[in-house]
Design a protein around this motif. Structure first.
Motif, PDB file in Angstrom:
ATOM      1  N   VAL A 173       0.929  -1.298   0.033  1.00  0.00           N
ATOM      2  CA  VAL A 173      -0.027  -0.049   0.083  1.00  0.00           C
ATOM      3  C   VAL A 173       1.149   1.319   0.061  1.00  0.00           C
ATOM      4  CG1 VAL A 173      -1.858   1.477   1.199  1.00  0.00           C
ATOM      5  CG2 VAL A 173      -1.896  -1.045   1.288  1.00  0.00           C
ATOM      6  N   LYS A 174       0.627   2.192  -0.869  1.00  0.00           N
ATOM      7  CA  LYS A 174       1.453   3.341  -0.941  1.00  0.00           C
ATOM      8  C   LYS A 174       0.867   4.511  -0.343  1.00  0.00           C
ATOM      9  CE  LYS A 174       3.157   2.431  -5.686  1.00  0.00           C
ATOM     10  NZ  LYS A 174       3.070   3.145  -6.952  1.00  0.00           N
ATOM     11  N   ALA A 175       1.643   5.290   0.473  1.00  0.00           N
ATOM     12  CA  ALA A 175       1.043   6.410   1.402  1.00  0.00           C
ATOM     13  C   ALA A 175      -0.082   7.173   0.742  1.00  0.00           C
ATOM     14  CB  ALA A 175       2.134   7.312   1.752  1.00  0.00           C
ATOM     15  N   ASP A 176       0.050   7.536  -0.704  1.00  0.00           N
ATOM     16  CA  ASP A 176      -0.854   8.194  -1.186  1.00  0.00           C
ATOM     17  C   ASP A 176      -2.224   7.819  -1.782  1.00  0.00           C
ATOM     18  OD1 ASP A 176       0.746  10.423  -1.247  1.00  0.00           O
ATOM     19  OD2 ASP A 176       1.279  10.310  -3.472  1.00  0.00           O
ATOM     20  N   GLU A 177      -2.350   6.023  -1.465  1.00  0.00           N
ATOM     21  CA  GLU A 177      -3.584   5.574  -1.674  1.00  0.00           C
ATOM     22  C   GLU A 177      -4.314   5.426  -0.160  1.00  0.00           C
ATOM     23  OE1 GLU A 177      -1.366   2.131  -4.587  1.00  0.00           O
ATOM     24  OE2 GLU A 177      -1.970   1.703  -2.721  1.00  0.00           O
ATOM     25  N   VAL A 178      -3.971   6.053   0.685  1.00  0.00           N
ATOM     26  CA  VAL A 178      -4.674   5.942   1.895  1.00  0.00           C
ATOM     27  C   VAL A 178      -5.066   7.374   2.410  1.00  0.00           C
ATOM     28  CG1 VAL A 178      -4.437   5.644   4.484  1.00  0.00           C
ATOM     29  CG2 VAL A 178      -3.087   4.160   2.829  1.00  0.00           C
ATOM     30  N   ASP A 179      -6.432   7.351   2.721  1.00  0.00           N
ATOM     31  CA  ASP A 179      -7.318   8.633   2.973  1.00  0.00           C
ATOM     32  C   ASP A 179      -6.911   8.948   4.607  1.00  0.00           C
ATOM     33  OD1 ASP A 179      -8.833  10.590   3.877  1.00  0.00           O
ATOM     34  OD2 ASP A 179     -10.520   9.990   3.008  1.00  0.00           O
ATOM     35  N   TRP A 180      -5.690   9.495   4.704  1.00  0.00           N
ATOM     36  CA  TRP A 180      -5.163   9.953   6.151  1.00  0.00           C
ATOM     37  C   TRP A 180      -5.965  10.822   6.917  1.00  0.00           C
ATOM     38  CZ3 TRP A 180      -2.046   6.114   7.399  1.00  0.00           C
ATOM     39  CH2 TRP A 180      -1.154   5.698   6.451  1.00  0.00           C
ATOM     40  N   GLN A 181      -6.720  11.462   6.219  1.00  0.00           N
ATOM     41  CA  GLN A 181      -7.686  12.621   6.973  1.00  0.00           C
ATOM     42  C   GLN A 181      -8.880  11.542   7.659  1.00  0.00           C
ATOM     43  OE1 GLN A 181      -7.835  16.156   7.607  1.00  0.00           O
ATOM     44  NE2 GLN A 181      -9.114  15.299   8.880  1.00  0.00           N
ATOM     45  N   LYS A 182      -9.125  10.513   7.005  1.00  0.00           N
ATOM     46  CA  LYS A 182     -10.083   9.867   7.532  1.00  0.00           C
ATOM     47  C   LYS A 182      -9.778   8.979   8.547  1.00  0.00           C
ATOM     48  CE  LYS A 182     -13.483   6.018   6.177  1.00  0.00           C
ATOM     49  NZ  LYS A 182     -13.831   5.135   5.016  1.00  0.00           N
ATOM     50  N   GLU A 183      -8.404   8.427   8.389  1.00  0.00           N
ATOM     51  CA  GLU A 183      -7.619   7.507   9.565  1.00  0.00           C
ATOM     52  C   GLU A 183      -7.386   8.420  10.828  1.00  0.00           C
ATOM     53  OE1 GLU A 183      -6.975   4.152   9.104  1.00  0.00           O
ATOM     54  OE2 GLU A 183      -8.418   4.510   7.374  1.00  0.00           O
ATOM     55  N   ALA A 184      -6.997   9.644  10.499  1.00  0.00           N
ATOM     56  CA  ALA A 184      -6.916  10.515  11.762  1.00  0.00           C
ATOM     57  C   ALA A 184      -7.867  10.626  12.474  1.00  0.00           C
ATOM     58  CB  ALA A 184      -6.051  11.734  11.151  1.00  0.00           C
ATOM     59  N   ASP A 185      -8.979  11.098  11.919  1.00  0.00           N
ATOM     60  CA  ASP A 185     -10.480  11.321  12.510  1.00  0.00           C
ATOM     61  C   ASP A 185     -10.842  10.082  13.208  1.00  0.00           C
ATOM     62  OD1 ASP A 185     -10.185  13.733  11.460  1.00  0.00           O
ATOM     63  OD2 ASP A 185     -11.623  13.408   9.678  1.00  0.00           O
ATOM     64  N   GLN A 186     -10.661   8.945  12.435  1.00  0.00           N
ATOM     65  CA  GLN A 186     -11.298   7.727  13.201  1.00  0.00           C
ATOM     66  C   GLN A 186     -10.462   7.470  14.292  1.00  0.00           C
ATOM     67  OE1 GLN A 186     -10.319   3.745  11.113  1.00  0.00           O
ATOM     68  NE2 GLN A 186     -12.520   3.481  11.402  1.00  0.00           N
ATOM     69  N   VAL A 187      -9.218   7.417  14.380  1.00  0.00           N
ATOM     70  CA  VAL A 187      -8.269   7.113  15.359  1.00  0.00           C
ATOM     71  C   VAL A 187      -8.459   8.099  16.784  1.00  0.00           C
ATOM     72  CG1 VAL A 187      -6.339   8.095  14.838  1.00  0.00           C
ATOM     73  CG2 VAL A 187      -6.219   6.224  16.091  1.00  0.00           C
ATOM     74  N   SER A 188      -8.466   9.334  16.159  1.00  0.00           N
ATOM     75  CA  SER A 188      -8.860  10.596  17.272  1.00  0.00           C
ATOM     76  C   SER A 188     -10.000  10.081  18.114  1.00  0.00           C
ATOM     77  CB  SER A 188      -8.914  11.716  16.821  1.00  0.00           C
ATOM     78  OG  SER A 188      -7.805  12.162  16.024  1.00  0.00           O
ATOM     79  N   GLN A 189     -11.357   9.632  17.258  1.00  0.00           N
ATOM     80  CA  GLN A 189     -12.367   9.296  18.033  1.00  0.00           C
ATOM     81  C   GLN A 189     -12.240   8.149  18.787  1.00  0.00           C
ATOM     82  OE1 GLN A 189     -15.814   8.970  15.174  1.00  0.00           O
ATOM     83  NE2 GLN A 189     -17.174   8.520  16.813  1.00  0.00           N
ATOM     84  N   LYS A 190     -11.636   7.150  18.469  1.00  0.00           N
ATOM     85  CA  LYS A 190     -11.570   6.024  18.954  1.00  0.00           C
ATOM     86  C   LYS A 190     -10.782   5.924  20.194  1.00  0.00           C
ATOM     87  CE  LYS A 190     -13.344   2.881  15.542  1.00  0.00           C
ATOM     88  NZ  LYS A 190     -12.925   1.496  14.703  1.00  0.00           N
ATOM     89  N   LEU A 191      -9.665   6.704  20.062  1.00  0.00           N
ATOM     90  CA  LEU A 191      -8.631   6.874  20.937  1.00  0.00           C
ATOM     91  C   LEU A 191      -9.394   7.842  22.357  1.00  0.00           C
ATOM     92  CD1 LEU A 191      -5.741   6.490  21.827  1.00  0.00           C
ATOM     93  CD2 LEU A 191      -5.216   8.574  20.910  1.00  0.00           C
ATOM     94  N   LYS A 192     -10.291   8.662  22.121  1.00  0.00           N
ATOM     95  CA  LYS A 192     -10.932   9.296  22.997  1.00  0.00           C
ATOM     96  C   LYS A 192     -11.688   8.481  23.756  1.00  0.00           C
ATOM     97  CE  LYS A 192     -14.146  13.213  23.886  1.00  0.00           C
ATOM     98  NZ  LYS A 192     -15.083  14.231  23.342  1.00  0.00           N
ATOM     99  N   ALA A 193     -12.390   7.502  23.248  1.00  0.00           N
ATOM    100  CA  ALA A 193     -13.273   6.564  23.884  1.00  0.00           C
ATOM    101  C   ALA A 193     -12.549   5.463  24.816  1.00  0.00           C
ATOM    102  CB  ALA A 193     -14.161   5.783  22.768  1.00  0.00           C
ATOM    103  N   LEU A 194     -11.097   5.189  23.932  1.00  0.00           N
ATOM    104  CA  LEU A 194     -10.224   4.324  24.879  1.00  0.00           C
ATOM    105  C   LEU A 194      -9.769   4.840  25.934  1.00  0.00           C
ATOM    106  CD1 LEU A 194      -8.626   2.076  22.190  1.00  0.00           C
ATOM    107  CD2 LEU A 194     -10.505   1.684  23.387  1.00  0.00           C
ATOM    108  N   THR A 195      -9.535   6.086  25.861  1.00  0.00           N
ATOM    109  CA  THR A 195      -8.845   6.950  27.244  1.00  0.00           C
ATOM    110  C   THR A 195      -9.815   7.038  28.350  1.00  0.00           C
ATOM    111  OG1 THR A 195      -7.349   8.292  25.484  1.00  0.00           O
ATOM    112  CG2 THR A 195      -7.980   9.126  27.507  1.00  0.00           C
ATOM    113  N   GLU A 196     -11.256   7.264  27.975  1.00  0.00           N
ATOM    114  CA  GLU A 196     -12.087   7.412  28.952  1.00  0.00           C
ATOM    115  C   GLU A 196     -12.319   5.976  29.410  1.00  0.00           C
ATOM    116  OE1 GLU A 196     -15.636   9.005  26.971  1.00  0.00           O
ATOM    117  OE2 GLU A 196     -14.634  10.581  26.543  1.00  0.00           O
ATOM    118  N   LEU A 197     -12.353   4.948  28.783  1.00  0.00           N
ATOM    119  CA  LEU A 197     -12.378   3.451  29.198  1.00  0.00           C
ATOM    120  C   LEU A 197     -11.133   3.405  30.145  1.00  0.00           C
ATOM    121  CD1 LEU A 197     -13.527   0.710  29.455  1.00  0.00           C
ATOM    122  CD2 LEU A 197     -12.226   0.272  27.339  1.00  0.00           C
ATOM    123  N   SER A 198      -9.885   3.834  29.964  1.00  0.00           N
ATOM    124  CA  SER A 198      -8.830   3.741  30.991  1.00  0.00           C
ATOM    125  C   SER A 198      -8.837   4.345  32.205  1.00  0.00           C
ATOM    126  CB  SER A 198      -7.472   4.108  30.014  1.00  0.00           C
ATOM    127  OG  SER A 198      -6.464   3.992  30.758  1.00  0.00           O
TER     128      SER A 198
END
Length: 787
Positions: A173-198
């Protein structure tokens, strides 16, 4: 079991004939952590009667941070609560709050092991009903975790992310083939939930009992597994978030190199941590970076070709010089050439602007001077300006040559030429000034004011000289006044007074009558400053001396002869208001004398006496003698100070005016053999009221063991005198030797006192010591002993 029995007995006593009936389950309630247990008696449920009131005693938990959980099926037929204190419904009721998340299903009450018992109180039964009730003791962490475990696990599963892009990046997979904005938004949302769980897991961990750690408890092991999985997922998501944000920020800057330069710190941060990332990941990021770096030289060359000023070049080259090797890349020749040009250009700009600032500083110093220059003033100016001219930079730096055709380089050359021309013009004027200033100064020293003015008029372009010589009278007055102020600032009052007198008598001015009013005002102010400084510094010196010597223990007499208690200067000349200023000096003498005879001894005696009382064994003799020495100079009226002096002077008898009351007395040496034997002395003045015409008393002297321990074998004292007459253990006088049998107390008596005068008991003894002995003395009427 005994504890439960005691609780039952107490409950019976509380119950008596009150309105509440105690329900006693069988088997008895067990506080051990376990499953749900039904409340029964003889295998049957309790029958509750309408409008009756009941209570059940629950023992405390065996550990802190526990819950008592109650499940009552027919709760709608009852009013109930749990409390720590129960008095048959009397007084204020403090209910334990129900923390159940489902109050319609169960009641969850926080309990602990530091309360003797808990009362489950039923204060209303709405109809006849059987008590269908179960109870359970459980740790709060277990209850919370077991209820939330499934939810926690779902949250972790729902907010975990795929490792697919991370593992395949740069491989399939090449870097330009990935929607990094989507990945960043997704991980930020999930990381927030996991931080609250922690955070929620951490709160549970805070109430773990110590004995649960490192056990095989199923719930605890589930907790550890969940926590470990959560921590690993959070760590990966943080790493993936950094990657996604970096590549997304880079992508957003494409077509905008300045924006890309703003992302360089993020690239540096990434490659400083590249060991935390898989090799395929950081190599893929490096490939992205390489493409952007290839655009740097063309971008800057185009921008610099359009630069139309001689200001410093702001660029990201220094950051790129750090980033490129960090990412494992190399500098190509074009980049090196550009970097060298920017560095050389900025260095030349800095040199020119530094030279401009130095030039302006020299000009300001030469032309804004408001006082008359000395003969070397312009010589020094010329030297500095010549040196600056010699050290001007050249716009022929090797690194600038490839870009010499750029407009910014040509403008830089013009800036340098302009500065060089300005320096040349000023240098010519200052050389001429250097030539005529010594001539002017000779005329000034000869008071040839006309000659000075004539020479200045012959050089009208040297207009910067005029302010320097415009007001010779003002300068003379100011110079003398400054000399006086300087002397005052240095504390040289003799010089200040002599200069003040000299200024008062000085009439050597160009226009004396015009300057006279200002001269009088300056003299008055300076004389006031002199008197004020003498008063202020004299007092400050005395106070400082007092502060520095307040705990001095030796040489006390020398302290009182110190010059600090006299004015720093005795004025002999007064220009104006002589009588008023003499009164100020007289008041100063009085104030310094007060500091010497009241303030200093009071402060010293209080300080040293406090130290003396706190630890008489620590330099006690020196402290006592210092207090007595200070007392010789004390002129104050504070009776507490005089009492302290008397306490430390062995020659002053200590008043004993109450019978049967022991009084502490300090026995002090009256000789000064610090390493050998000394004679000690203490005196007591017996002034004890008595209705008898010729009162008789026995005196009891309680001695330290150190003094009295050999009294059985040798006389402990040298002499004991009463009203000047030596007492001996003979005839009608008795001197009882101190010893362990009488608690080392020496009895002297009988002593007949004179009611209307002092009655002095004087005791002297010798001891190989140089210290303070604390002795207690008491007097009472003789005790008639029956034989």
């Amino acid at each position: 079991m005994k504890k439960l029995l005691a609780i039952s007995l107490i409950s019976m006593l509380l119950y008596g004939c009150a309105a509440y009936k105690e329900l006693k389950p069988e088997p008895e309630i067990n506080p051990v952590e376990n499953g749900y247990i039904e409340i029964l008696k003889d295998a049957k449920q309790f029958q509750l009667k309408k409008d009756k009131k009941y209570f059940i005693v629950f023992p405390p938990s065996m550990q802190p941070n526990f819950y008592l959980i109650l499940k009552i099926k027919n709760r709608d037929q009852l009013n109930y609560y749990l409390t720590e204190v129960f008095d048959q419904g009397k007084g204020r009721v403090i209910e334990i709050p129900d923390e159940s998340p489902e109050p319609g299903v169960e009641n969850v009450y926080p309990i602990s092991n530091d309360v003797p018992r808990y009362y489950f109180v039923i204060d209303l039964v709405k109809s006849d009903v059987l008590l269908e009730m179960e109870y359970r003791y459980t740790a709060r962490w277990r209850y919370t975790f077991e209820r939330e475990y499934a939810s926690f696990s779902r949250t972790l599963a729902q907010n975990s992310i795929s490792h697919e892009f991370y593992e395949k990046l740069g491989v399939s997979v090449k870097a330009d083939e990935v929607d990094w904005q989507k990945e960043a938004d997704q991980v930020s949302q999930k990381l927030k939930a996991l931080t609250e769980l922690s955070s929620r897991l951490k709160k549970i961990e805070e109430i773990f009992p110590p004995n649960i750690l490192n056990t095989t408890d199923e719930s605890y092991q589930n907790y550890l597994t969940l926590k470990e999985t959560l921590e690993a997922e959070v760590a990966f998501q943080k790493k993936y978030q950094q990657l996604a944000r970096l590549l997304n920020e880079e992508r957003q800057t494409r077509g905008d190199m300045e924006a890309f330069f703003g992302v360089i710190p993020a690239f540096i941060d990434f490659f400083e941590q590249k060991e935390n990332f898989s090799k395929n990941v950081w190599m893929a990021v490096r490939d992205v970076l390489k493409k952007r770096i290839d655009q740097v030289v063309p971008y800057y060359e185009q921008r610099l070709a359009q630069k139309n000023d001689a200001k410093a070049i702001k660029s990201a080259i220094p950051q790129l010089q750090s980033l490129i090797p960090l990412a494992g890349l190399t500098f190509d020749e074009k980049f090196k050439q550009l970097a060298a040009f920017i560095e050389g250009y900025n260095q030349t700009v800095d040199q020119i602007w530094t030279a401009k600032k130095k030039f302006q500083t020299i000009v300001n110093q030469a032309e804004k001077k408001k006082t008359m220059p000395d003969n070397m003033f312009f010589s020094e100016i010329v030297t500095r300006l010549s040196k600056l001219q010699y050290t001007l930079p050249r716009v022929n730096h090797p690194a600038l040559r490839p870009y010499a055709h750029y407009q910014c380089v040509k403008l830089l050359q013009k800036e340098l030429q302009k500065l060089a021309a300005q320096i040349k013009i000023k240098l010519d004027k200052y050389r001429r000034a250097d030539s005529i200033v010594p001539k002017i100064n000779v005329m000034r020293d000869q008071n040839n004011i006309r000659g000075v003015l004539g020479l200045l008029k012959k050089n009208p372009d040297l207009d910067f000289l005029y302010p320097m010589y415009r007001e010779l009278d003002e300068r003379s007055l100011k110079s003398q006044a400054n000399s006086i102020r300087k002397a005052l600032s240095l504390g040289d009052f003799t010089a200040a007074e002599l200069t003040l007198k000299s200024l008062y008598n000085d009439k050597n001015f160009v226009d004396y009558q015009s300057i006279l009013p200002k001269k009088k005002k300056v003299l008055a102010n300076l004389q006031d400053s002199l008197i004020t400084a003498i008063v202020t510094q004299s007092r400050q010196r005395a106070l400082k001396f007092i502060e520095e010597n307040v705990t001095t223990l030796q040489g006390i007499d020398d302290l009182y002869n110190n010059p600090a208690f006299y004015p720093v200067h005795e004025p002999t000349f007064y220009a104006y208001q002589k009588e008023q200023n003499q009164q100020k000096i007289k008041a100063l003498h009085a104030e310094l004398n007060r500091l010497k005879t009241v303030v200093f001894p009071e402060m010293a005696i209080k300080k040293i006496y406090a130290q003396f009382i706190a630890d008489p064994d620590q330099n006690g003799v020196l402290k006592a003698r210092a207090i007595v020495a200070h007392g010789k100079y004390y002129k104050g009226t504070d009776s507490s100070i005089k009492n302290r002096i008397a306490e430390c002077d062995p020659n002053i008898p200590k008043l004993l005016n109450k019978p049967k009351d022991y009084r502490r007395i300090f026995a002090l040496p009256v000789t000064s053999n610090s390493a050998g034997e000394n004679e000690f002395l203490f005196k007591v003045n017996l002034r004890i009221p008595s209705p008898a015409q010729y009162p008789i008393f026995d005196v009891y002297i309680k001695l330290p063991k150190e003094l009295a321990q050999t009294a059985a074998n040798a006389q402990w004292y040298k002499s004991i005198r009463f009203n000047g007459k030596e007492l001996k253990n003979e005839d009608r006088f008795t001197i009882v030797a101190p010893g362990p049998e009488n608690n080392y107390e020496c009895q002297v008596g009988p002593l007949q006192i004179i009611k209307t005068s002092n009655n002095i008991l004087e005791v002297r003894f010798t001891k190989k010591a140089f210290k303070v002995y604390q002795i207690s003395v008491m007097a009472q009427k003789p005790i008639i002993k029956k034989h």
